[in-house]
Design a protein around this motif. Structure first.
Motif, mmCIF file in Angstrom:
data_model
loop_
_atom_site.group_PDB
_atom_site.id
_atom_site.type_symbol
_atom_site.label_atom_id
_atom_site.label_comp_id
_atom_site.label_asym_id
_atom_site.label_seq_id
_atom_site.Cartn_x
_atom_site.Cartn_y
_atom_site.Cartn_z
ATOM 1 N N ASN A 24 5.678 -5.469 7.651
ATOM 2 C CA ASN A 24 4.257 -5.467 7.303
ATOM 3 C C ASN A 24 3.806 -4.082 6.868
ATOM 4 O O ASN A 24 3.054 -3.929 5.896
ATOM 5 N N PHE A 25 4.253 -3.074 7.592
ATOM 6 C CA PHE A 25 3.867 -1.712 7.263
ATOM 7 C C PHE A 25 4.398 -1.343 5.882
ATOM 8 O O PHE A 25 3.726 -0.682 5.088
ATOM 9 N N TYR A 26 5.592 -1.792 5.593
ATOM 10 C CA TYR A 26 6.253 -1.500 4.323
ATOM 11 C C TYR A 26 5.450 -2.030 3.142
ATOM 12 O O TYR A 26 5.367 -1.387 2.087
ATOM 13 N N ILE A 27 4.875 -3.232 3.303
ATOM 14 C CA ILE A 27 4.091 -3.792 2.206
ATOM 15 C C ILE A 27 2.600 -3.524 2.380
ATOM 16 O O ILE A 27 1.796 -3.968 1.548
ATOM 17 N N GLY A 28 2.214 -2.780 3.421
ATOM 18 C CA GLY A 28 0.844 -2.326 3.579
ATOM 19 C C GLY A 28 -0.130 -3.401 3.983
ATOM 20 O O GLY A 28 -1.139 -3.644 3.301
ATOM 21 N N GLU A 29 0.122 -4.061 5.099
ATOM 22 C CA GLU A 29 -0.779 -5.085 5.603
ATOM 23 C C GLU A 29 -0.820 -5.032 7.120
ATOM 24 O O GLU A 29 0.078 -4.480 7.754
ATOM 25 N N MET A 30 -1.872 -5.577 7.700
ATOM 26 C CA MET A 30 -1.987 -5.677 9.157
ATOM 27 C C MET A 30 -2.808 -6.906 9.501
ATOM 28 O O MET A 30 -3.606 -7.375 8.683
ATOM 29 N N PRO A 31 -2.626 -7.457 10.700
ATOM 30 C CA PRO A 31 -3.418 -8.633 11.085
ATOM 31 C C PRO A 31 -4.860 -8.238 11.417
ATOM 32 O O PRO A 31 -5.102 -7.305 12.190
ATOM 33 N N ILE A 32 -5.805 -8.918 10.803
ATOM 34 C CA ILE A 32 -7.225 -8.681 11.052
ATOM 35 C C ILE A 32 -7.862 -10.008 11.450
ATOM 36 O O ILE A 32 -7.611 -11.039 10.813
ATOM 37 N N HIS A 56 8.086 2.973 -1.690
ATOM 38 C CA HIS A 56 9.495 2.679 -1.436
ATOM 39 C C HIS A 56 9.848 1.215 -1.664
ATOM 40 O O HIS A 56 11.018 0.836 -1.549
ATOM 41 N N SER A 57 8.857 0.394 -1.996
ATOM 42 C CA SER A 57 9.153 -1.013 -2.263
ATOM 43 C C SER A 57 9.995 -1.182 -3.513
ATOM 44 O O SER A 57 10.578 -2.240 -3.749
ATOM 45 N N THR A 109 7.750 17.284 5.488
ATOM 46 C CA THR A 109 6.314 17.541 5.325
ATOM 47 C C THR A 109 5.493 16.334 5.743
ATOM 48 O O THR A 109 4.497 16.456 6.469
ATOM 49 N N LEU A 110 5.902 15.146 5.271
ATOM 50 C CA LEU A 110 5.163 13.936 5.604
ATOM 51 C C LEU A 110 5.207 13.650 7.094
ATOM 52 O O LEU A 110 4.166 13.384 7.717
ATOM 53 N N GLN A 111 6.385 13.697 7.694
ATOM 54 C CA GLN A 111 6.487 13.362 9.109
ATOM 55 C C GLN A 111 5.754 14.366 9.990
ATOM 56 O O GLN A 111 5.195 13.991 11.022
ATOM 57 N N THR A 112 5.723 15.620 9.577
ATOM 58 C CA THR A 112 4.954 16.623 10.330
ATOM 59 C C THR A 112 3.470 16.303 10.253
ATOM 60 O O THR A 112 2.750 16.357 11.260
ATOM 61 N N GLU A 113 3.008 15.943 9.059
ATOM 62 C CA GLU A 113 1.592 15.585 8.905
ATOM 63 C C GLU A 113 1.235 14.373 9.766
ATOM 64 O O GLU A 113 0.216 14.376 10.484
ATOM 65 N N VAL A 114 2.062 13.338 9.687
ATOM 66 C CA VAL A 114 1.773 12.114 10.444
ATOM 67 C C VAL A 114 1.793 12.392 11.940
ATOM 68 O O VAL A 114 0.907 11.940 12.685
ATOM 69 N N GLY A 116 5.651 7.446 8.981
ATOM 70 C CA GLY A 116 5.080 7.387 7.646
ATOM 71 C C GLY A 116 6.048 7.096 6.527
ATOM 72 O O GLY A 116 5.619 6.748 5.422
ATOM 73 N N ILE A 117 7.346 7.225 6.745
ATOM 74 C CA ILE A 117 8.309 7.101 5.652
ATOM 75 C C ILE A 117 8.288 5.707 5.030
ATOM 76 O O ILE A 117 8.409 5.558 3.811
ATOM 77 N N HIS A 118 8.132 4.672 5.824
ATOM 78 C CA HIS A 118 8.155 3.319 5.268
ATOM 79 C C HIS A 118 7.040 3.089 4.256
ATOM 80 O O HIS A 118 7.214 2.334 3.302
ATOM 81 N N ASN A 119 5.898 3.725 4.473
ATOM 82 C CA ASN A 119 4.775 3.580 3.544
ATOM 83 C C ASN A 119 3.865 4.801 3.697
ATOM 84 O O ASN A 119 2.868 4.759 4.424
ATOM 85 N N PRO A 120 4.189 5.896 3.027
ATOM 86 C CA PRO A 120 3.468 7.159 3.244
ATOM 87 C C PRO A 120 1.958 7.051 3.061
ATOM 88 O O PRO A 120 1.188 7.510 3.920
ATOM 89 N N ALA A 121 1.514 6.477 1.972
ATOM 90 C CA ALA A 121 0.083 6.428 1.702
ATOM 91 C C ALA A 121 -0.651 5.556 2.716
ATOM 92 O O ALA A 121 -1.761 5.899 3.163
ATOM 93 N N TYR A 122 -0.044 4.449 3.088
ATOM 94 C CA TYR A 122 -0.679 3.537 4.040
ATOM 95 C C TYR A 122 -0.778 4.182 5.415
ATOM 96 O O TYR A 122 -1.801 4.049 6.107
ATOM 97 N N ALA A 123 0.264 4.889 5.833
ATOM 98 C CA ALA A 123 0.225 5.595 7.114
ATOM 99 C C ALA A 123 -0.898 6.615 7.123
ATOM 100 O O ALA A 123 -1.664 6.715 8.101
#
Length: 464
Positions: free
Chosen positions: A304-312, A327-328, A382-387, A441-448
């Motif tokens: 889900n994280f990879y494709i940028g979705e979550m249950p609402i 990364h998709s 850089t990304l993982q440090t930020e996250v 964050g690696i699976h979906n940087p922008a979404y994270a």
């Protein structure tokens, strides 16, 4: 069910081996098209020596015609040819895993006398079949079947193709402690078994049994099966589920290696494994939303994280907009990084695909996504440090976990959870949704980044 040792010795539950693709991974040009006719100079073939306990796969086809036909299309059926093509069919270090019963009474000797035992046939994994075919009504003589990875590991092993050793070092080889304890107590099997029990997967998913929650009651964790080879691979057939096989391979994956579902926030859809790729059959969300207070999101939301979705919850606004991962576009999606294939060396020392499932960053450059490995590693750091910094900031601003955590993690009891404001529940959900993905964050940087910024904005808006 049986312990691993008892299962192997008593021959309970056996499936055919992993995939012919794994046996000879990474050998460009090695395999002919399975549909091409034999070469005119092929060796003399006969079965005058087929007088022992082994009968050959053709005999099995009398009753198991569909399975036999499907097997005949796999590279296991042509395994000896792969050695003949490279002049290694007399190499004692190789032949045993490319024929049936070499060195055993009644086993393969040569093409001229035991050709029916050439290749990796039914009896390679199910054992000699003569007693069964001559007494088909005697259930005690029926060939054993096992989901145990050790069956595949008889051949898929060693420095040239260490698939079994890799798997044995991975988390897939270990029964997860918490659900295994529940299974022992006779609970949660139907909730957790598909992804945490090879025994359940074999009996319920593959064999169609209806199992009660107490079907594994009293069996200690060390006697259960984890995520064995045959859970991801169909041992009997080519499936066409790999996007880029080469040289006649197939990999015989049970589910598509690549899937690109449209992101959604519908609770029912995000928990539907049929939307996802092979890894997403288990690595998908279990439907907890920000309204839940007992437990955080399940640590399986990677698809889900990879494709940028979550249950609402229905009719409630989104916490963040869906955003498909950059990364998709990776050719093999999850497998691109988690099962990176090393460079081809030679026909005798083929490329090795990683079954440890640990990330190999070399894929970042060889896949064409990054200009170099060094640049990819720098971007990752850089990304993982930020996250991580954003996660730390959110946890710090939330304060004492006893005031905001989920009940299972030491937070307020169920009654006090109802008094927590919605904004706080949303913050902790976003925090955990990124955390349990596990990739920083690696699976979906922008979404994270979007999730964590939304959480930080909620904290700021409410004076934290």
């Amino acid at each position: 069910m049986f312990s691993r040792s008892r299962l192997l010795s008593n021959a309970a539950l056996l499936l055919l081996p992993l995939t012919a693709g794994l046996l000879t991974i990474g050998c460009p040009g090695l395999f002919p098209d399975p549909n091409e006719p034999n070469e005119p100079n092929e060796p003399n073939k006969g079965n005058s020596g087929l007088t022992g306990k082994y009968v050959g796969s053709e005999r099995c086809a009398t009753c198991h015609s569909n399975i036999h036909f499907n097997w005949s299309q796999t590279l296991h059926a042509r395994a000896l040819e792969t050695l003949e093509n490279i002049g290694q069919d007399k190499n004692a270090n190789c032949v045993g895993c490319h024929v049936v019963g070499l060195g055993q009474p009644g086993g393969f000797v040569d093409r001229a006398t035991t050709d029916a035992l050439a290749g990796v046939g039914c009896e390679s994994c199910h054992g000699p079949g003569r007693d069964h075919v001559e007494n088909v009504n005697d259930e005690s003589l029926r060939p054993p079947k096992s989901i145990a990875a050790e069956i595949c590991g008889q051949c898929h092993t060693g420095s040239h193709h260490p698939n079994y050793e890799d798997w044995a070092s991975s988390k897939h080889s270990r029964v997860t402690e918490a659900p295994a304890e529940d299974f022992f107590e006779g609970t949660q099997l139907n909730n957790c078994g598909k992804c945490h029990s090879g025994d359940f997967f074999y009996r319920a998913t593959l064999s169609g049994e209806t199992l009660a929650n107490n079907a594994l009651e009293g069996i200690p964790p060390e006697e259960l099966h984890a995520v064995e080879c045959a859970i991801c691979h169909n041992p009997h057939a080519r499936t066409g589920n790999a996007p880029t096989p080469e040289d006649g391979r197939d990999f015989q994956l049970r589910y598509p290696e690549v899937a690109n579902p449209t992101p959604t926030n519908d609770v029912r859809a995000v928990t539907d494994p049929t939307r996802f790729n092979l890894c997403g059959q288990c690595h998908h969300d279990r439907g907890r939303t920000w309204l839940d207070s007992a437990r955080p999101p399940h640590h399986s939301n990677q698809a889900n994280f990879y494709i940028g979705e979550m249950p609402i919850p229905e009719d409630l606004p989104l916490l963040v907009q869906s955003r498909v991962s950059v990364h998709s576009f990776a050719t093999e999606q999850c497998a691109t990084c988690h099962m990176y294939r090393q460079d081809f060396q030679s026909a005798q020392a083929p490329a090795i695909s990683g079954h440890t499932f640990q990330v190999n960053e070399s894929s970042c450059a060889t896949s064409g996504c990054h200009p170099s490995l060094g640049q990819a590693l720098a971007v990752k750091a850089t990304l993982q440090t930020e996250v991580q910094n954003r996660l730390n900031d959110i946890a710090s601003r939330l304060g004492d976990p006893a005031t905001w955590e989920y009940t299972s993690n030491g937070g307020p009891n169920a009654a006090d959870q109802r008094n927590l404001p919605d904004w706080l529940k949303q913050v902790r959900f976003l925090y955990y949704y990124v955390l349990v993905d596990g990739s920083l964050g690696i699976h979906n940087p922008a979404y994270a980044r979007d999730c964590l910024i939304a959480a930080q904005d909620l904290l700021t808006a409410n004076g934290r």
